[in-house]
Design a protein around this motif. Structure first.
Motif, PDB file in Angstrom:
ATOM      1  N   ASP A 130     -11.352  18.458   1.189  1.00 24.19           N
ATOM      2  CA  ASP A 130     -10.887  18.018  -0.128  1.00 24.19           C
ATOM      3  C   ASP A 130     -12.059  17.918  -1.097  1.00 24.19           C
ATOM      4  O   ASP A 130     -13.080  17.286  -0.784  1.00 24.19           O
ATOM      5  CB  ASP A 130     -10.202  16.648  -0.033  1.00 24.19           C
ATOM      6  CG  ASP A 130      -8.796  16.750   0.527  1.00 24.19           C
ATOM      7  OD1 ASP A 130      -8.298  17.885   0.655  1.00 24.19           O
ATOM      8  OD2 ASP A 130      -8.206  15.698   0.843  1.00 24.19           O
ATOM      9  N   GLU A 185      -2.464   7.386  -2.543  1.00 26.07           N
ATOM     10  CA  GLU A 185      -1.464   6.363  -2.827  1.00 26.07           C
ATOM     11  C   GLU A 185      -1.889   5.041  -2.188  1.00 26.07           C
ATOM     12  O   GLU A 185      -2.060   4.958  -0.967  1.00 26.07           O
ATOM     13  CB  GLU A 185      -0.103   6.797  -2.281  1.00 26.07           C
ATOM     14  CG  GLU A 185       1.008   5.814  -2.559  1.00 26.07           C
ATOM     15  CD  GLU A 185       2.336   6.285  -1.989  1.00 26.07           C
ATOM     16  OE1 GLU A 185       3.208   5.427  -1.755  1.00 26.07           O
ATOM     17  OE2 GLU A 185       2.499   7.508  -1.762  1.00 26.07           O
ATOM     18  N   VAL A 235      -3.507   9.566   1.861  1.00 24.46           N
ATOM     19  CA  VAL A 235      -3.739  10.759   1.053  1.00 24.46           C
ATOM     20  C   VAL A 235      -2.855  11.875   1.586  1.00 24.46           C
ATOM     21  O   VAL A 235      -2.881  12.178   2.771  1.00 24.46           O
ATOM     22  CB  VAL A 235      -5.215  11.201   1.092  1.00 24.46           C
ATOM     23  CG1 VAL A 235      -5.418  12.424   0.193  1.00 24.46           C
ATOM     24  CG2 VAL A 235      -6.133  10.064   0.661  1.00 24.46           C
ATOM     25  N   LEU A 265      -3.163  13.806  -3.067  1.00 22.15           N
ATOM     26  CA  LEU A 265      -2.672  12.707  -3.885  1.00 22.15           C
ATOM     27  C   LEU A 265      -2.880  11.397  -3.128  1.00 22.15           C
ATOM     28  O   LEU A 265      -2.395  11.231  -2.021  1.00 22.15           O
ATOM     29  CB  LEU A 265      -1.183  12.903  -4.196  1.00 22.15           C
ATOM     30  CG  LEU A 265      -0.563  11.939  -5.206  1.00 22.15           C
ATOM     31  CD1 LEU A 265      -1.173  12.141  -6.591  1.00 22.15           C
ATOM     32  CD2 LEU A 265       0.955  12.149  -5.263  1.00 22.15           C
ATOM     33  N   SER A 268      -3.366   9.550 -15.090  1.00 22.60           N
ATOM     34  CA  SER A 268      -3.814  10.491 -14.070  1.00 22.60           C
ATOM     35  C   SER A 268      -5.328  10.388 -13.959  1.00 22.60           C
ATOM     36  O   SER A 268      -6.038  10.517 -14.966  1.00 22.60           O
ATOM     37  CB  SER A 268      -3.414  11.922 -14.453  1.00 22.60           C
ATOM     38  OG  SER A 268      -3.898  12.844 -13.494  1.00 22.60           O
ATOM     39  N   TRP A 315      -9.496  14.195  -5.291  1.00 22.10           N
ATOM     40  CA  TRP A 315      -8.215  13.538  -5.114  1.00 22.10           C
ATOM     41  C   TRP A 315      -7.631  13.197  -6.481  1.00 22.10           C
ATOM     42  O   TRP A 315      -8.364  13.074  -7.458  1.00 22.10           O
ATOM     43  CB  TRP A 315      -8.361  12.246  -4.311  1.00 22.10           C
ATOM     44  CG  TRP A 315      -8.642  12.451  -2.855  1.00 22.10           C
ATOM     45  CD1 TRP A 315      -8.492  13.592  -2.142  1.00 22.10           C
ATOM     46  CD2 TRP A 315      -9.114  11.460  -1.935  1.00 22.10           C
ATOM     47  NE1 TRP A 315      -8.825  13.391  -0.828  1.00 22.10           N
ATOM     48  CE2 TRP A 315      -9.219  12.083  -0.668  1.00 22.10           C
ATOM     49  CE3 TRP A 315      -9.444  10.122  -2.040  1.00 22.10           C
ATOM     50  CZ2 TRP A 315      -9.647  11.401   0.458  1.00 22.10           C
ATOM     51  CZ3 TRP A 315      -9.869   9.426  -0.921  1.00 22.10           C
ATOM     52  CH2 TRP A 315      -9.975  10.073   0.324  1.00 22.10           C
ATOM     53  N   SER A 316      -6.325  13.054  -6.519  1.00 21.87           N
ATOM     54  CA  SER A 316      -5.657  12.668  -7.751  1.00 21.87           C
ATOM     55  C   SER A 316      -4.928  11.348  -7.532  1.00 21.87           C
ATOM     56  O   SER A 316      -4.274  11.148  -6.508  1.00 21.87           O
ATOM     57  CB  SER A 316      -4.657  13.744  -8.182  1.00 21.87           C
ATOM     58  OG  SER A 316      -3.950  13.352  -9.337  1.00 21.87           O
ATOM     59  N   PHE A 317      -5.074  10.442  -8.503  1.00 21.44           N
ATOM     60  CA  PHE A 317      -4.375   9.159  -8.459  1.00 21.44           C
ATOM     61  C   PHE A 317      -3.470   9.081  -9.686  1.00 21.44           C
ATOM     62  O   PHE A 317      -3.923   9.238 -10.815  1.00 21.44           O
ATOM     63  CB  PHE A 317      -5.378   8.005  -8.462  1.00 21.44           C
ATOM     64  CG  PHE A 317      -4.739   6.642  -8.507  1.00 21.44           C
ATOM     65  CD1 PHE A 317      -3.731   6.301  -7.623  1.00 21.44           C
ATOM     66  CD2 PHE A 317      -5.159   5.701  -9.438  1.00 21.44           C
ATOM     67  CE1 PHE A 317      -3.142   5.052  -7.656  1.00 21.44           C
ATOM     68  CE2 PHE A 317      -4.587   4.440  -9.474  1.00 21.44           C
ATOM     69  CZ  PHE A 317      -3.572   4.114  -8.586  1.00 21.44           C
ATOM     70  N   GLN A 318      -2.163   8.878  -9.445  1.00 15.19           N
ATOM     71  CA  GLN A 318      -1.175   8.902 -10.519  1.00 15.19           C
ATOM     72  C   GLN A 318      -0.454   7.551 -10.613  1.00 15.19           C
ATOM     73  O   GLN A 318      -0.072   6.973  -9.601  1.00 15.19           O
ATOM     74  CB  GLN A 318      -0.127   9.997 -10.258  1.00 15.19           C
ATOM     75  CG  GLN A 318      -0.700  11.368  -9.965  1.00 15.19           C
ATOM     76  CD  GLN A 318      -1.199  12.053 -11.220  1.00 15.19           C
ATOM     77  OE1 GLN A 318      -0.697  11.799 -12.313  1.00 15.19           O
ATOM     78  NE2 GLN A 318      -2.181  12.940 -11.073  1.00 15.19           N
TER      79      GLN A 318
END
Length: 409
Positions: A261, A17, A11, A15, A245, A264-267
């Motif tokens: 946090d 990954e 993270v 973001l 997203s 979280w963002s997952f792209q």
């Protein structure tokens, strides 16, 4: 998919990954070693395989890679069964009944097993003991194994890690750009299959935005909805151009993540190279549609037939027409073939078509269908309803398209 403890990710600035595996000689060698474990343990119990898996982990810092690959092989390529001729629960009931009230000792245990063997008509006390807990996971026997292509297994591992990022997702937004060939229908079928709540906006020119919302609060349970989103991801991979997203609830149980946090963002995008293990969708859903397309190809016409290229958002749902006709002068017509007979389906189909307000949709209806019995009235559609008997003649559709087509596509 993979259990939470086998997920690997990092993270950065909120973001997330997932870990990915390249087909390096080291990883391919590991796959070969794992496959050898399965192949050498046919008819053995699961715990015997796991002992060899643990031996492979010795001296490796990436033990979760070993466990993750082994988990996928066990679930996707292997078949385990409970051995024996009797249900273990039945054997346990008889053994416990015979042992009841007697003090425990090695001699008593031997006597109970011998007596149970005679009572149950089993060959030996050893067989009785083997059956006693044969239904436990680690006691099940490996009865078949189909080794995968090593690179395919690494791709499956990558996808499973990406799916795991969605376990704690509470919303998902997908922009599906115009696709050739389009995969929208399969996409929408999977959202329904996995119970996802979808809102669709946009059009074929700018792209469609599909929003899937789960629990509204970050502090409410999201796991069930996140699992549904994770199962949906491989279907999305069959759409050829998209962006994803996801808003994800942070993991507070990990010491290395930032406790401050809040989200979280997952792209992901269609360019990230993930490979689906779901079957490719069929080009056509029915013989009616495939037959119509085949007959159309034989015509000389200024119209071009496209397959499922438009989603039509309507209140309460989405219409995915079977075909789109495009004329050289820019006119376009959507074609919906209605050949399915269930009254509920027919009623919903025509309700959505009516709500869409679209006047450029030709509705081709089989004369075999009893619309009156289904409570369907076609008067609202005027000349845009085309009844056919047997097969749908593309010439008849094109004649109607000349009158209902709208300029500009």
């Amino acid at each position: 998919m993979l259990p939470t403890e086998l997920l690997m990710f990092k993270v950065k600035a909120g973001l997330v990954e997932p870990r990915r595996l390249k087909p390096t000689p080291s990883h391919l060698t590991l796959v070969t070693a794992l496959v050898n474990v399965f192949e050498s343990h046919l008819n053995d119990k699961r715990f015997q395989l796991e002992e060899d898996f643990r031996a492979l982990e010795v001296g490796r810092s990436d033990y979760r890679v070993v466990r993750g690959l082994a988990h996928l092989l066990a679930n996707d390529n292997a078949e385990f069964e409970t051995g024996g001729t009797l249900e273990p629960s039945f054997v346990r009931e008889k053994v416990f009944e015979l042992a009841q009230g007697a003090p425990h000792s090695r001699a008593r245990t031997k006597h109970v097993l011998e007596e149970a063997s005679r009572t149950l008509s089993l060959d030996s006390p050893e067989e009785t003991l083997d059956l006693l807990y044969a239904d436990l996971n680690d006691q099940q026997r490996l009865v078949s194994f189909e080794p995968p292509d090593p690179v395919s297994l690494l791709q499956r591992f990558d996808l499973a890690q990406a799916q795991g990022m969605l376990y704690r997702a509470f919303s998902l937004t997908i922009t599906a750009h115009r696709n050739e060939p389009a995969r929208y229908k399969q996409l929408l079928k999977y959202t329904k299959l996995f119970g996802l709540m979808v809102t669709v906006e946009g059009d074929a020119d700018i792209g469609f935005t599909l929003t899937m919302d789960g629990p509204t609060s970050l502090f409410s349970g999201t796991t069930r909805y996140g699992l549904a989103l994770a199962k949906f991801l491989p279907a999305l991979l069959h759409v050829t151009k998209w962006d994803l997203s996801a808003a994800v609830k942070p993991r507070k149980d990990l010491s290395w993540t930032d406790p401050n946090d809040e989200e979280w963002s997952f792209q992901l995008t269609s360019e990230d190279g993930y490979v689906s293990h779901y079957k490719e969708p069929k080009d056509h859903d029915s013989a009616l549609e495939s037959g119509f397309a085949e007959r159309f190809e034989k015509l000389e016409t200024l119209w071009t037939l496209e397959r499922e290229v438009d989603l039509v958002p309507v209140p309460g749902g989405v219409i995915i027409p079977d075909f789109r006709l495009l004329h050289e002068d820019g006119r376009s017509v959507l074609v919906e073939i209605v050949g399915y007979w269930r009254p509920e389906y027919l009623k919903k189909k025509f309700d959505l078509l009516r709500k869409s307000g679209r006047t450029d949709v030709i509705v081709a209806v089989s004369e075999r269908l009893n619309l009156e019995k289904a409570g369907v009235k076609t008067t609202d559609f005027g000349e845009r309803v085309l009844f056919f008997k047997g097969v749908l003649n593309p010439k008849t559709v094109l004649e109607l398209a000349e009158t209902v087509g709208r300029p500009g596509g």
